[in-house]
Motif scaffolding. Structure first.
Motif, short mmCIF file in Angstrom:
data_model
loop_
_atom_site.label_atom_id
_atom_site.label_comp_id
_atom_site.label_asym_id
_atom_site.label_seq_id
_atom_site.Cartn_x
_atom_site.Cartn_y
_atom_site.Cartn_z
N ARG A 57 0.85 -1.19 0.00
CA ARG A 57 0.00 0.00 0.00
C ARG A 57 0.89 1.24 0.00
N ASN A 58 0.60 2.15 -0.90
CA ASN A 58 1.31 3.44 -1.03
C ASN A 58 2.78 3.28 -1.39
N GLY A 59 3.19 2.10 -1.71
CA GLY A 59 4.60 1.88 -2.01
C GLY A 59 5.50 1.91 -0.80
N SER A 60 4.94 2.14 0.40
CA SER A 60 5.78 2.31 1.59
C SER A 60 5.41 1.38 2.74
N SER A 61 4.33 0.60 2.60
CA SER A 61 3.94 -0.41 3.59
C SER A 61 3.69 -1.72 2.87
N ILE A 62 4.00 -2.83 3.53
CA ILE A 62 3.87 -4.13 2.90
C ILE A 62 3.38 -5.15 3.92
N VAL A 63 2.52 -6.06 3.47
CA VAL A 63 2.10 -7.21 4.26
C VAL A 63 2.35 -8.46 3.43
N ALA A 64 3.07 -9.42 3.99
CA ALA A 64 3.32 -10.70 3.33
C ALA A 64 2.78 -11.82 4.21
N PHE A 65 2.26 -12.87 3.58
CA PHE A 65 1.69 -13.94 4.39
C PHE A 65 1.84 -15.29 3.69
N SER A 66 1.80 -16.35 4.49
CA SER A 66 1.92 -17.71 3.98
C SER A 66 1.24 -18.66 4.96
N GLY A 67 1.12 -19.91 4.56
CA GLY A 67 0.58 -20.94 5.45
C GLY A 67 -0.91 -20.88 5.67
N ILE A 68 -1.65 -20.24 4.76
CA ILE A 68 -3.10 -20.15 4.91
C ILE A 68 -3.70 -21.43 4.32
#
Length: 434
Positions: A57-68
């Motif tokens: 989001r906005n090029g300056s925040s990131i969320v990464a996820f796995s194992g769903i």
């Protein structure tokens, strides 16, 4: 991953990330190289069980996820949070100052920066530029001069005899950076300099105009191993890119058996109140999309735990009176559990005990920090995220010196130890319940 490789890659990450935009771009590149797929918030998602994904989001925040894989209300989520921003000097929208044949750039102080260390440094400029191309399209491009293009010279001691006794800094009048020497009557348009740089760096001859920018100054001196035995790391932006990197490495090294989420928010240093900050809806909206309904989200969060990772104040041997006698973390003696009775940190006895148990199972040291009772306590994204989500949270971080300086310092062992415990956290089946 061995400690030496971990630290060498940390140095590379710090050098590649002079701004939050660059930090997120660097993380995204690494995640994609490891098989993570980028998602677009504006599109419908079709997620594969066990897939690995990230959102920006906005090029300056990131969320990464796995194992769903399984219903998350049965397993809970293992969350690791950090922030991408650091105190710095940001350029004003119309930064040009012409005085005595010098072109200077006016700046705003972002966050609680230590100002004196910014003098007499070789500074460069980096950030995001929003441009218009010849087809009428608006494009966002990152730039980084990657060489010294500015400096903020000190005033000679002969002209300020009290400088060593009581020097204060007026950020409006004393921090404009010198960019170049020009003719007495010559006026330079900084946006034209930016346009030239954008065209050169991106081979973008079709860019015709700079509409706006978000740029900051930074010290070009790179991250280094320091000390006779190379026991320390010195760099800009250790607070808090060290934690972003550590969380990313832990996620990449996790086995993917259980839901794991890494969130790195912008704007922590100025209160986190933004669309992409920890007080904003970014993380909650993502978790809601994964759980599909409010009820399931509530169930999931009741079984979840978050590590809020942000560096801690290591005890300084020249200023030992600034710490509580029983709570002075030492560099290279383990990550620091951060506790505050007034909820400036979100740690409680449940989350603290959980971290202690994980560390002891791995044979990894840990320490505890409580601010002196007669001093104000800083804060992190931990209490903000805990309040927004209702998730059990631990505030943890590597001890460091010179926090919020242009150049900070930490130990070579502590981030690696936090990585090992965080990897175990992502892989653990059993999370504490209250």
């Amino acid at each position: 991953m061995k400690k030496e490789q971990f630290n060498q890659e940390l140095l590379k990450f710090l050098n590649a990330s002079p701004t939050p935009f660059h930090a997120v771009a660097t993380m995204a590149e690494r995640l994609q190289a490891e098989g993570f797929k980028r998602l677009d918030e504006s599109h419908e998602w079709s997620l594969k069980p066990g897939g690995r994904y990230f959102v920006i989001r906005n090029g300056s925040s990131i969320v990464a996820f796995s194992g769903i894989k399984t219903p998350m209300e049965l397993t809970g989520v293992r969350l690791f949070g950090a922030h991408t921003d650091s105190p710095c000097l940001k350029l004003k929208p119309q930064p040009e100052i012409h005085r005595k044949g010098y072109l200077q750039l006016g700046v705003e102080v972002y966050g609680g920066a230590l100002l004196n260390p910014w003098f007499d440094r070789d500074l460069s400029i980096a950030g995001r530029v929003t441009c218009l191309d010849s087809n009428g399209n608006i494009r966002n491009l990152l730039i980084d001069w990657q060489r010294p293009v500015a400096t903020i010279p000190s005033l000679a001691i002969h002209l300020d005899r009290e400088a060593n006794n009581s020097r204060t800094v007026n950020p409006q009048t004393q921090l404009p950076a010198v960019l170049m020497q020009v003719g007495e009557d010559q006026k330079v348009d900084f946006r034209q300099l930016l346009l030239d740089r954008v065209r050169e760096e991106h081979d973008a001859a079709d860019v015709v105009r700079v509409l706006d920018f978000e740029l900051c100054l930074y010290d070009v001196q790179g991250a280094s191993l320091v000390g006779m035995s190379e026991q320390f790391i010195t760099s800009a932006r250790l607070d808090n890119l060290l934690s972003c990197y550590t969380g990313m490495q832990a996620l990449l090294a996790s086995n993917g058996d259980y839901p794991a989420v890494l969130v790195c928010n912008d704007h922590e240093e100025v209160g986190s109140t933004s669309a992409e900050g920890a007080s904003g809806p970014f993380l909650r909206s993502l978790l809601l999309r994964l759980t599909e309904e409010e009820g399931r989200l509530g169930q999931t969060l009741s079984r979840s735990v978050m590590f809020s990772a942000d560096n801690a104040h290591g005890i300084h041997p020249n200023f030992m009176d600034r710490h509580d006698d029983n709570h002075g973390p030492v560099l290279n003696q383990g990550p620091v559990i951060k506790v505050n009775a007034n909820q400036r940190y979100a740690t409680n006895s449940v989350t603290s005990s959980f971290y202690r148990q994980l560390s002891e199972q791995l044979g990894v040291p840990y320490q505890v920090f409580v601010v002196r009772t007669d001093m104000a306590c800083g804060s992190t994204i931990g209490p903000l995220t805990a309040a927004e989500l209702g998730v059990k949270t631990l505030d943890i971080g590597a001890p460091q010196w010179a926090m919020h300086s242009i150049r900070e310092m930490c130990g070579t062992d502590d981030a690696y130890h936090l990585f090992k415990v965080s990897q175990a956290f992502f892989n653990t089946e059993s999370l504490p319940m209250v």
